[in-house]
Design a protein around this motif. Structure first.
Motif, PDB file in Angstrom:
ATOM      1  N   SER A 447       0.836  -1.191   0.000  1.00  0.00           N
ATOM      2  CA  SER A 447       0.000   0.000   0.000  1.00  0.00           C
ATOM      3  C   SER A 447       0.871   1.242   0.000  1.00  0.00           C
ATOM      4  N   GLY A 448       0.289   2.378  -0.443  1.00  0.00           N
ATOM      5  CA  GLY A 448       1.013   3.637  -0.408  1.00  0.00           C
ATOM      6  C   GLY A 448       1.339   4.074   0.995  1.00  0.00           C
ATOM      7  N   SER A 449       0.714   3.444   1.988  1.00  0.00           N
ATOM      8  CA  SER A 449       0.984   3.805   3.378  1.00  0.00           C
ATOM      9  C   SER A 449       2.412   3.467   3.789  1.00  0.00           C
ATOM     10  N   ILE A 450       3.094   2.612   3.021  1.00  0.00           N
ATOM     11  CA  ILE A 450       4.516   2.348   3.299  1.00  0.00           C
ATOM     12  C   ILE A 450       5.281   3.665   3.286  1.00  0.00           C
ATOM     13  N   PHE A 451       5.047   4.448   2.247  1.00  0.00           N
ATOM     14  CA  PHE A 451       5.808   5.679   2.071  1.00  0.00           C
ATOM     15  C   PHE A 451       5.227   6.826   2.892  1.00  0.00           C
ATOM     16  N   ASP A 452       3.923   6.752   3.201  1.00  0.00           N
ATOM     17  CA  ASP A 452       3.380   7.722   4.153  1.00  0.00           C
ATOM     18  C   ASP A 452       4.063   7.563   5.505  1.00  0.00           C
ATOM     19  N   SER A 453       4.286   6.313   5.910  1.00  0.00           N
ATOM     20  CA  SER A 453       4.947   6.037   7.189  1.00  0.00           C
ATOM     21  C   SER A 453       6.369   6.575   7.180  1.00  0.00           C
ATOM     22  N   ILE A 454       7.066   6.335   6.075  1.00  0.00           N
ATOM     23  CA  ILE A 454       8.448   6.822   5.970  1.00  0.00           C
ATOM     24  C   ILE A 454       8.470   8.346   5.987  1.00  0.00           C
ATOM     25  N   GLN A 455       7.554   8.967   5.251  1.00  0.00           N
ATOM     26  CA  GLN A 455       7.492  10.424   5.214  1.00  0.00           C
ATOM     27  C   GLN A 455       7.244  10.995   6.613  1.00  0.00           C
ATOM     28  N   TYR A 456       6.380  10.335   7.391  1.00  0.00           N
ATOM     29  CA  TYR A 456       6.075  10.817   8.744  1.00  0.00           C
ATOM     30  C   TYR A 456       7.214  10.492   9.714  1.00  0.00           C
ATOM     31  N   GLY A 457       7.962   9.428   9.407  1.00  0.00           N
ATOM     32  CA  GLY A 457       9.077   9.048  10.276  1.00  0.00           C
ATOM     33  C   GLY A 457       8.788   7.879  11.171  1.00  0.00           C
ATOM     34  N   LEU A 458       7.787   7.065  10.829  1.00  0.00           N
ATOM     35  CA  LEU A 458       7.434   5.886  11.633  1.00  0.00           C
ATOM     36  C   LEU A 458       8.097   4.641  11.061  1.00  0.00           C
ATOM     37  N   VAL A 482      13.257  -3.211   0.042  1.00  0.00           N
ATOM     38  CA  VAL A 482      13.205  -4.511   0.727  1.00  0.00           C
ATOM     39  C   VAL A 482      14.446  -5.319   0.390  1.00  0.00           C
ATOM     40  N   GLY A 483      14.805  -5.322  -0.903  1.00  0.00           N
ATOM     41  CA  GLY A 483      15.976  -6.077  -1.334  1.00  0.00           C
ATOM     42  C   GLY A 483      17.261  -5.596  -0.695  1.00  0.00           C
ATOM     43  N   LYS A 484      17.349  -4.302  -0.415  1.00  0.00           N
ATOM     44  CA  LYS A 484      18.543  -3.743   0.217  1.00  0.00           C
ATOM     45  C   LYS A 484      18.506  -3.846   1.739  1.00  0.00           C
ATOM     46  N   GLY A 485      17.417  -4.388   2.282  1.00  0.00           N
ATOM     47  CA  GLY A 485      17.302  -4.532   3.727  1.00  0.00           C
ATOM     48  C   GLY A 485      16.952  -3.251   4.440  1.00  0.00           C
ATOM     49  N   GLN A 486      16.505  -2.227   3.703  1.00  0.00           N
ATOM     50  CA  GLN A 486      16.161  -0.950   4.318  1.00  0.00           C
ATOM     51  C   GLN A 486      14.732  -0.938   4.864  1.00  0.00           C
ATOM     52  N   ILE A 487      13.924  -1.897   4.433  1.00  0.00           N
ATOM     53  CA  ILE A 487      12.581  -2.092   4.985  1.00  0.00           C
ATOM     54  C   ILE A 487      12.444  -3.557   5.362  1.00  0.00           C
ATOM     55  N   THR A 488      11.925  -3.800   6.548  1.00  0.00           N
ATOM     56  CA  THR A 488      11.785  -5.166   7.045  1.00  0.00           C
ATOM     57  C   THR A 488      10.453  -5.759   6.598  1.00  0.00           C
ATOM     58  N   THR A 489      10.453  -7.055   6.288  1.00  0.00           N
ATOM     59  CA  THR A 489       9.227  -7.742   5.865  1.00  0.00           C
ATOM     60  C   THR A 489       8.919  -8.894   6.811  1.00  0.00           C
ATOM     61  N   ILE A 490       7.633  -9.214   6.873  1.00  0.00           N
ATOM     62  CA  ILE A 490       7.148 -10.373   7.632  1.00  0.00           C
ATOM     63  C   ILE A 490       6.424 -11.297   6.656  1.00  0.00           C
ATOM     64  N   HIS A 491       6.840 -12.545   6.637  1.00  0.00           N
ATOM     65  CA  HIS A 491       6.217 -13.510   5.738  1.00  0.00           C
ATOM     66  C   HIS A 491       5.450 -14.602   6.473  1.00  0.00           C
ATOM     67  N   GLY A 510      14.306   4.174  14.202  1.00  0.00           N
ATOM     68  CA  GLY A 510      13.880   5.529  13.883  1.00  0.00           C
ATOM     69  C   GLY A 510      14.902   6.252  13.034  1.00  0.00           C
ATOM     70  N   GLU A 511      16.184   6.048  13.321  1.00  0.00           N
ATOM     71  CA  GLU A 511      17.238   6.654  12.515  1.00  0.00           C
ATOM     72  C   GLU A 511      17.231   6.096  11.090  1.00  0.00           C
ATOM     73  N   MET A 512      16.971   4.777  10.975  1.00  0.00           N
ATOM     74  CA  MET A 512      16.893   4.164   9.645  1.00  0.00           C
ATOM     75  C   MET A 512      15.768   4.802   8.817  1.00  0.00           C
ATOM     76  N   VAL A 513      14.626   5.022   9.474  1.00  0.00           N
ATOM     77  CA  VAL A 513      13.497   5.637   8.772  1.00  0.00           C
ATOM     78  C   VAL A 513      13.827   7.072   8.386  1.00  0.00           C
ATOM     79  N   ASN A 514      14.489   7.802   9.281  1.00  0.00           N
ATOM     80  CA  ASN A 514      14.854   9.183   8.967  1.00  0.00           C
ATOM     81  C   ASN A 514      15.824   9.245   7.791  1.00  0.00           C
TER      82      ASN A 514
END
Length: 698
Positions: A447-458, A482-491, A510-514
């Protein structure tokens, strides 16, 4: 235009015809009745518009010859290649004709050619339904959206679009029809546009767009509250600075769920702004700038500039397609969409106006998770909801339903209400900026909420369904991160420990998201609203790159024409495939019948072969018997001949015997005669002797 003679000006359609004719400008000098058939409707046009010169066009040569006279000229021709000069007519009346055209895109282009700039096109077509689709000579039964798209891409603006009713040939009840009042605003051949449509001149001098004819220079289109939230902060900024605008929410007469969503959206926005329209209240309005979240549909509105605002950057396959070329400008939120969309038109990297603040850097004591599943097949609700249930045993979880789920997926809504408390169920009526301030982690899917979360800093976790563990090609930003490990996934359930890791190392994540936010969203939060405000001010002052605008519009027009041609060809291909499929089914059915017939005939033939074989054997037997009989016949003939010879001999002998018998008979007769004579002589002698004796005795 086949079969147009079936739609004569019968009395029960006169009302519908006159309603449509009244849309024609009475000042039109030359009017074409396209597909006039026997000319009855054309003569009604003459009565309604006596000061206009009316022409009729029919695809039936006999009709053209027999119905033309001194008062009315009916021409024989084809709608796909009209026999008239360029810009010859001021208006064209086309009632129930375009659906009979094999290639309506080409026919509408021809209508653009023969109409003068600013000329009217009045159209009625049957609504797309089972009856219209099944009629034999209906080759182009399209939806209202598709017709509107064809008209716009062929250089027409939609002044009015509404529904009416009519009586179909042989129908016992009224059927719905689509009616359109259109204006030619662009000449497809020359590129010339109406004076009130922005069009720069050649050279260094430019024609500035005219002053708007509406009281509000701006219009913002919102289909739902998600799109509204993405721009509401900009609207408040405009309101503070006394820049007036309209808010337009579409309407739908064909989709009840969509209409309910539109009504809810309009009613909600009215709580914050008064200038909200549900649908287009005045079809003749024109704005300076109209802002759309995606390609316009459900309605069309005229403006000097058409701008697309991004309400999210997820789902690249939906956001970054070629339809983006239809906009003069696209307002981007990130480096990602800026780079992708700059290939299509002018783009402005202004930032995401949805959020005016950023997230806290420390997790709350009551660690709260926000679950944001998307809609449809991409949703993780069905395949991964068990993971959410397990997490709910340890953490408080809120769920924000996708706006489409609320209106189109009642089963999923029921499942969610059964598990979650009512206060933890959030909808599109809850602003995301408010929700983010009360949660510590976002779990979502594609969902686009992935990037909304990043934009907000969550911090964000992506919950991937089984059917979603496939990367796109070319790779999307989401899959790249995801491939670079910058976002974590749950399978699976085994990955739940990752939530604990984020909670325990919240500052690190939080620093990773920032870092991601700085990488993807370079515009500072404090600058975003001013960026939008300044851009709008530039548009209102016509402070734009006119040459780039002209090039983009020509490119867009060209690409739209190509796309429409391809779509039209696709329609033809589909109809040919339907025809082929139908014929194929008929042929296969006939082939099956023939196979069965051949099988039956083969069985009969085999039976005949068997009978023939038996007859051949019998014939052979009879031949043998015949040969034996023939030989016997020969033997008999030979015996008969022998017997005949014997008979001949016997006959000859008999003849000789008969001759001898005759001879002997004669001899016997002679002897008998002689004997008689002897007897007589003896008697005489006896008498004589007795006499002698007697004499002797005496």
């Amino acid at each position: 235009m086949e079969g147009q003679q079936k739609y004569s000006a019968n009395s029960f359609n006169n009302v519908a015809q006159i309603q449509l004719m009244q849309l024609i400008d009475p000042g039109a000098k030359r009017i074409l009745d396209l597909g006039c058939g026997d000319g009855k409707t054309t003569r009604i046009l003459q009565e309604v518009l006596p000061s206009s010169q009316i022409y009729g066009l029919t695809a039936n040569e006999t009709e053209a010859t027999e119905n033309s006279d001194a008062e009315l000229q009916i021409v024989y021709g084809d709608a796909h290649k009209l026999p008239f000069e360029d810009s010859y007519f001021d208006a064209v009346y086309a009632r129930h004709i375009l659906e009979h055209c094999v290639a309506p895109f080409i026919a509408i282009q021809e209508l653009n050619r023969v109409l003068s700039l600013g000329g009217q096109l009045i159209v009625a077509v049957p609504e797309n339904n089972e009856w219209a689709d099944s009629y034999p000579d209906h080759y182009s039964v399209l939806s209202q959206l598709m017709w509107e798209k064809l008209f716009v891409q062929c250089g027409f603006s939609i002044k009015k679009s509404f529904k009416g009713t009519w009586f179909a040939w042989g129908a016992s009840a009224e059927l719905p029809e689509l009616r359109f009042q259109l204006e030619k605003t662009s000449d497809l051949d020359t590129g010339e546009k109406l004076a009130h449509i922005f069009s720069p001149k050649t050279g260094d001098q430019f024609v500035e767009p005219p002053k708007t004819i509406t009281k509000h220079p701006l219009a913002f289109v919102f289909h739902n509250l998600v799109t509204y939230e993405s721009m509401k902060n900009v609207l408040f900024k405009l309101k503070e600075n006394d820049i007036s605008f309209d808010i337009i929410v579409p309407v739908s007469s064909t989709d009840e769920n969509a209409q309910l969503m539109f009504e809810d959206t309009a009613n909600f926005i009215k709580k914050e702004f008064s200038n909200v329209q549900l649908g287009i209240e005045d079809p003749y309005i024109r704005y300076k700038v109209v802002f759309f979240p995606f390609l316009p549909f459900f309605f069309s509105v005229e403006s000097d500039y058409i701008v697309r605002y991004q309400y999210g950057i997820g789902k690249a396959e939906y956001n970054f397609d070629m339809w983006s070329m239809n906009f003069d400008f696209i307002l981007c939120q990130s480096n990602y969409d800026y780079k992708a969309l700059s290939n299509y038109t002018q783009v402005k990297l202004l930032g995401n106006p949805k959020f005016l603040t950023t997230a806290k850097s420390v997790a709350s004591d009551n660690f709260t998770i926000l679950y944001m599943p998307t809609y449809g097949d991409l949703s993780s609700l069905d395949e991964r909801f068990n993971i959410i249930k397990l997490l709910a045993k340890k953490y408080r979880i809120k769920i924000k339903l996708h706006h489409m789920t609320m209106y189109y997926e009642p089963e999923r809504v029921a499942m969610i209400r059964e598990f979650f408390k009512e206060e933890d169920i959030l909808t599109h009526k809850d602003y995301l900026s408010d929700i983010f301030s009360s949660v510590d982690l976002v779990i979502t899917d594609t969902s686009g909420s992935i990037f909304d979360s990043i934009q907000y800093g969550l911090p964000v976790l992506i919950l991937k369904g089984i059917s979603q563990v496939v990367q796109s090609n070319p790779i999307s930003l989401e899959d790249d991160l995801v491939g670079k490990g910058q976002i974590t996934t749950i399978h699976s359930e085994e990955d739940i420990f990752k939530v604990d890791a984020i909670k325990d190392n919240y500052e690190h994540y939080g620093e990773m998201v920032n870092n991601l936010r700085e990488q993807i969203f370079p515009v500072l939060v404090d600058d975003v609203i001013d960026n939008y405000y300044n851009f709008i001010q530039d548009l209102l002052a016509n402070n734009v790159d006119f040459w780039a605008l002209k090039i983009n519009r020509k490119k867009s027009s060209y690409m739209n024409r190509l796309e429409s041609m391809l779509e039209n060809k696709q329609v033809l291909i589909e109809k040919m495939e339907e025809s082929f499929t139908s014929q194929k089914e008929g042929i296969l059915s006939l082939l099956d019948d023939n196979k069965n017939r051949v099988r039956d005939l083969s069985q009969q033939l085999n039976s005949l072969y068997e009978v023939l074989s038996q007859k051949d054997s019998r014939i052979n037997e009879l031949s043998e018997e015949l040969r034996a009989l023939s030989q016997l016949h020969k033997d008999k003939d030979k015996r008969i001949q022998e017997l005949s010879e014997e008979v001949s001999m016997h006959v000859q002998l008999q003849s000789e015997k008969d001759t001898r018998i005759i001879e002997l008979s004669q001899v016997v007769s002679e002897f008998n005669q002689l004997h008689v004579e002897k007897d007589t002589r003896i008697n005489e002698l006896s008498e004589e002797i007795r006499a002698l004796i007697s004499k002797t005795k005496k």
